[in-house]
Motif scaffolding. Structure first.
Motif, PDB file in Angstrom:
ATOM      1  N   CYS A 142      44.362  35.318  52.726  1.00  0.00           N
ATOM      2  CA  CYS A 142      45.075  35.071  51.446  1.00  0.00           C
ATOM      3  C   CYS A 142      46.364  35.157  51.345  1.00  0.00           C
ATOM      4  O   CYS A 142      47.183  34.604  50.605  1.00  0.00           O
ATOM      5  CB  CYS A 142      44.605  36.424  50.562  1.00  0.00           C
ATOM      6  SG  CYS A 142      45.428  37.974  51.202  1.00  0.00           S
ATOM      7  N   TYR A 143      47.301  35.449  52.581  1.00  0.00           N
ATOM      8  CA  TYR A 143      48.694  35.577  52.588  1.00  0.00           C
ATOM      9  C   TYR A 143      49.559  36.169  51.632  1.00  0.00           C
ATOM     10  O   TYR A 143      50.811  36.238  51.907  1.00  0.00           O
ATOM     11  CB  TYR A 143      48.928  33.825  52.729  1.00  0.00           C
ATOM     12  CG  TYR A 143      48.290  33.104  53.709  1.00  0.00           C
ATOM     13  CD1 TYR A 143      48.454  33.394  54.997  1.00  0.00           C
ATOM     14  CD2 TYR A 143      47.340  32.232  53.178  1.00  0.00           C
ATOM     15  CE1 TYR A 143      47.490  32.750  55.946  1.00  0.00           C
ATOM     16  CE2 TYR A 143      46.518  31.575  54.169  1.00  0.00           C
ATOM     17  CZ  TYR A 143      46.687  31.695  55.478  1.00  0.00           C
ATOM     18  OH  TYR A 143      45.808  31.024  56.553  1.00  0.00           O
ATOM     19  N   ILE A 144      49.030  36.849  50.658  1.00  0.00           N
ATOM     20  CA  ILE A 144      49.632  37.592  49.726  1.00  0.00           C
ATOM     21  C   ILE A 144      49.274  38.823  49.410  1.00  0.00           C
ATOM     22  O   ILE A 144      47.893  38.971  49.570  1.00  0.00           O
ATOM     23  CB  ILE A 144      49.850  36.830  48.420  1.00  0.00           C
ATOM     24  CG1 ILE A 144      48.530  36.332  47.794  1.00  0.00           C
ATOM     25  CG2 ILE A 144      50.724  35.470  48.513  1.00  0.00           C
ATOM     26  CD1 ILE A 144      48.374  35.874  46.407  1.00  0.00           C
ATOM     27  N   VAL A 145      49.936  39.864  48.993  1.00  0.00           N
ATOM     28  CA  VAL A 145      49.515  41.219  48.743  1.00  0.00           C
ATOM     29  C   VAL A 145      49.049  41.305  47.343  1.00  0.00           C
ATOM     30  O   VAL A 145      49.871  40.892  46.255  1.00  0.00           O
ATOM     31  CB  VAL A 145      50.506  42.160  48.858  1.00  0.00           C
ATOM     32  CG1 VAL A 145      50.068  43.504  48.678  1.00  0.00           C
ATOM     33  CG2 VAL A 145      51.042  42.073  50.520  1.00  0.00           C
ATOM     34  N   GLY A 146      47.670  41.802  47.050  1.00  0.00           N
ATOM     35  CA  GLY A 146      47.613  41.758  45.692  1.00  0.00           C
ATOM     36  C   GLY A 146      46.207  42.186  45.510  1.00  0.00           C
ATOM     37  O   GLY A 146      45.676  43.190  46.442  1.00  0.00           O
ATOM     38  N   LYS A 147      45.458  41.897  44.265  1.00  0.00           N
ATOM     39  CA  LYS A 147      44.011  42.185  44.122  1.00  0.00           C
ATOM     40  C   LYS A 147      43.223  40.774  44.013  1.00  0.00           C
ATOM     41  O   LYS A 147      43.554  39.980  43.308  1.00  0.00           O
ATOM     42  CB  LYS A 147      43.926  42.984  42.684  1.00  0.00           C
ATOM     43  CG  LYS A 147      44.648  44.414  42.819  1.00  0.00           C
ATOM     44  CD  LYS A 147      44.427  44.976  41.628  1.00  0.00           C
ATOM     45  CE  LYS A 147      45.302  46.468  41.395  1.00  0.00           C
ATOM     46  NZ  LYS A 147      45.237  47.238  40.203  1.00  0.00           N
ATOM     47  N   LEU A 148      41.964  41.143  44.391  1.00  0.00           N
ATOM     48  CA  LEU A 148      40.876  39.742  44.301  1.00  0.00           C
ATOM     49  C   LEU A 148      40.400  39.919  42.730  1.00  0.00           C
ATOM     50  O   LEU A 148      39.830  40.787  42.385  1.00  0.00           O
ATOM     51  CB  LEU A 148      40.024  39.946  45.386  1.00  0.00           C
ATOM     52  CG  LEU A 148      38.968  38.844  45.643  1.00  0.00           C
ATOM     53  CD1 LEU A 148      39.422  37.537  45.704  1.00  0.00           C
ATOM     54  CD2 LEU A 148      37.750  39.040  46.314  1.00  0.00           C
ATOM     55  N   VAL A 149      40.715  38.934  42.063  1.00  0.00           N
ATOM     56  CA  VAL A 149      39.996  38.734  40.759  1.00  0.00           C
ATOM     57  C   VAL A 149      38.500  38.323  41.007  1.00  0.00           C
ATOM     58  O   VAL A 149      37.615  38.715  40.289  1.00  0.00           O
ATOM     59  CB  VAL A 149      40.946  37.823  39.979  1.00  0.00           C
ATOM     60  CG1 VAL A 149      40.235  37.713  38.416  1.00  0.00           C
ATOM     61  CG2 VAL A 149      42.296  38.499  39.895  1.00  0.00           C
ATOM     62  N   GLU A 150      38.379  36.923  41.684  1.00  0.00           N
ATOM     63  CA  GLU A 150      37.144  36.267  41.860  1.00  0.00           C
ATOM     64  C   GLU A 150      37.220  35.472  42.887  1.00  0.00           C
ATOM     65  O   GLU A 150      38.310  35.104  43.533  1.00  0.00           O
ATOM     66  CB  GLU A 150      36.588  35.744  40.507  1.00  0.00           C
ATOM     67  CG  GLU A 150      37.504  34.411  40.103  1.00  0.00           C
ATOM     68  CD  GLU A 150      36.983  33.661  39.297  1.00  0.00           C
ATOM     69  OE1 GLU A 150      36.952  32.593  39.319  1.00  0.00           O
ATOM     70  OE2 GLU A 150      36.574  34.370  38.126  1.00  0.00           O
ATOM     71  N   VAL A 151      36.032  35.269  43.366  1.00  0.00           N
ATOM     72  CA  VAL A 151      35.786  34.054  44.438  1.00  0.00           C
ATOM     73  C   VAL A 151      34.968  32.997  43.954  1.00  0.00           C
ATOM     74  O   VAL A 151      34.183  33.359  42.885  1.00  0.00           O
ATOM     75  CB  VAL A 151      35.200  34.665  45.879  1.00  0.00           C
ATOM     76  CG1 VAL A 151      36.105  35.580  46.666  1.00  0.00           C
ATOM     77  CG2 VAL A 151      33.798  35.117  45.510  1.00  0.00           C
ATOM     78  N   ASN A 152      35.000  31.805  44.173  1.00  0.00           N
ATOM     79  CA  ASN A 152      34.300  30.884  43.851  1.00  0.00           C
ATOM     80  C   ASN A 152      32.899  30.852  44.453  1.00  0.00           C
ATOM     81  O   ASN A 152      32.648  30.219  45.326  1.00  0.00           O
ATOM     82  CB  ASN A 152      34.930  29.596  44.187  1.00  0.00           C
ATOM     83  CG  ASN A 152      34.364  28.371  43.345  1.00  0.00           C
ATOM     84  OD1 ASN A 152      33.506  28.447  42.513  1.00  0.00           O
ATOM     85  ND2 ASN A 152      35.021  27.069  43.625  1.00  0.00           N
ATOM     86  N   GLU A 153      32.042  31.523  43.629  1.00  0.00           N
ATOM     87  CA  GLU A 153      30.721  31.660  44.039  1.00  0.00           C
ATOM     88  C   GLU A 153      29.831  30.298  44.182  1.00  0.00           C
ATOM     89  O   GLU A 153      28.907  30.191  44.759  1.00  0.00           O
ATOM     90  CB  GLU A 153      29.978  32.818  43.241  1.00  0.00           C
ATOM     91  CG  GLU A 153      30.610  34.217  43.348  1.00  0.00           C
ATOM     92  CD  GLU A 153      29.784  35.086  42.664  1.00  0.00           C
ATOM     93  OE1 GLU A 153      28.614  34.772  42.160  1.00  0.00           O
ATOM     94  OE2 GLU A 153      30.225  36.138  42.284  1.00  0.00           O
ATOM     95  N   ALA A 154      30.425  29.366  43.434  1.00  0.00           N
ATOM     96  CA  ALA A 154      29.341  28.080  43.492  1.00  0.00           C
ATOM     97  C   ALA A 154      29.647  27.381  44.702  1.00  0.00           C
ATOM     98  O   ALA A 154      28.773  26.647  45.033  1.00  0.00           O
ATOM     99  CB  ALA A 154      30.331  27.171  42.495  1.00  0.00           C
TER     100      ALA A 154
END
Length: 264
Positions: free
Chosen positions: A197-209
């Motif tokens: 991800c290369y950035i500090v934060g929170k995962l909102v969603e992944v592209n499940e498609a």
């Protein structure tokens, strides 16, 4: 000589004439009242008819009518605008319209991450939401590799696709560090590419498609070719932008040109 009869007779006639006059006046007044009532009814009907005509005119005015152009040719009228799907077909424009991603996101690039040609792009929206995707120079896109699988299960205990968030603060979101893995891309030629991800934060969603259709990753981000949506920590976002290993779009283009010149 009967004075009473002489006196009474004119009085009787006078009273009679007065009564007749009174009756005539009452009758005339009744006739006037009836006439006025009839006139009121007629006027009411006329008003109702007038209101109905105005209502009909208002309805007619709402109907579509061709607009007349104020030009020398007064006979020119606009065609009906019921179907405007082909309106731009007659517009001569040689350029290309910017995409949603180009208009609202600013791209930053990480080159040769983990392996040669593993180039990724972090698109930062004006509201600081980030979208992670492959860079156009990624070897998968350049060589048009056949993608076998996009696996969001980064370890035995952690599956990014199971990420669940709630509320504006994204409670329950999986925390991310600069070296956190988002997914692994497996190609049919046996090559694998780990995406961080290369950035500090929170995962909102992944592209499940992508789990059902991995080839979708070759499309543009706004057409389904993104990997994940991330809410970055604003304190570390500027550090990411100013990092030496992070390229702006202009520096990215320069880097690609230099790389192509070396290959020649």
């Amino acid at each position: 000589m009967n004075l009473e009869s002489e006196v009474d007779e004119p009085k009787t006639k006078r009273l009679k004439s007065e009564n007749d006059y009174g009756k005539k006046s009452c009758k005339k007044e009744e006739d006037n009242m009836q006439e006025n009532a009839v006139n009121d009814i007629v006027d009411g009907r006329e008003i109702s008819l007038q209101e109905q005509e105005e209502h009909d005119e208002l309805i007619d005015s709402n109907k579509e009518i061709p607009a007349i152009v104020d030009s020398d040719d007064e006979s020119f009228t606009f065609p009906p605008d019921e179907d405007v799907s082909d309106m731009l077909d007659e517009v001569q424009y040689s350029g290309s319209f910017p995409t949603v991603t180009d208009r609202y996101f600013t791209p930053y690039y990480k080159m040769d991450a983990q392996s040669l040609g593993n180039d990724t792009c972090i698109w930062i929206h004006s509201n600081r939401i980030c979208m992670l995707s492959l860079a156009p120079s990624h070897i998968i896109l350049q060589d048009n590799k056949d993608i076998q699988k996009v696996d969001f299960k980064v370890s035995n205990k952690l599956d990014r696709s199971l990420n669940k968030v709630s509320g504006k603060s994204k409670h329950g979101a999986q925390p991310l560090q600069t070296n956190s893995n988002i997914c692994t891309i497996l190609c049919k030629d046996g090559q694998t590419y780990v995406i961080k991800c290369y950035i500090v934060g929170k995962l909102v969603e992944v592209n499940e498609a992508l789990s059902k259709n991995p080839q979708l990753l070759k499309k543009l981000p706004h057409k389904g070719g993104y990997l994940a949506i991330i809410l970055p920590n604003i304190k570390f976002l500027e550090n990411f932008k100013q990092s030496v290993s992070t390229l702006t779009h202009d520096k990215y283009i320069e880097h690609i040109k230099e790389k192509e010149n070396k290959q020649q």
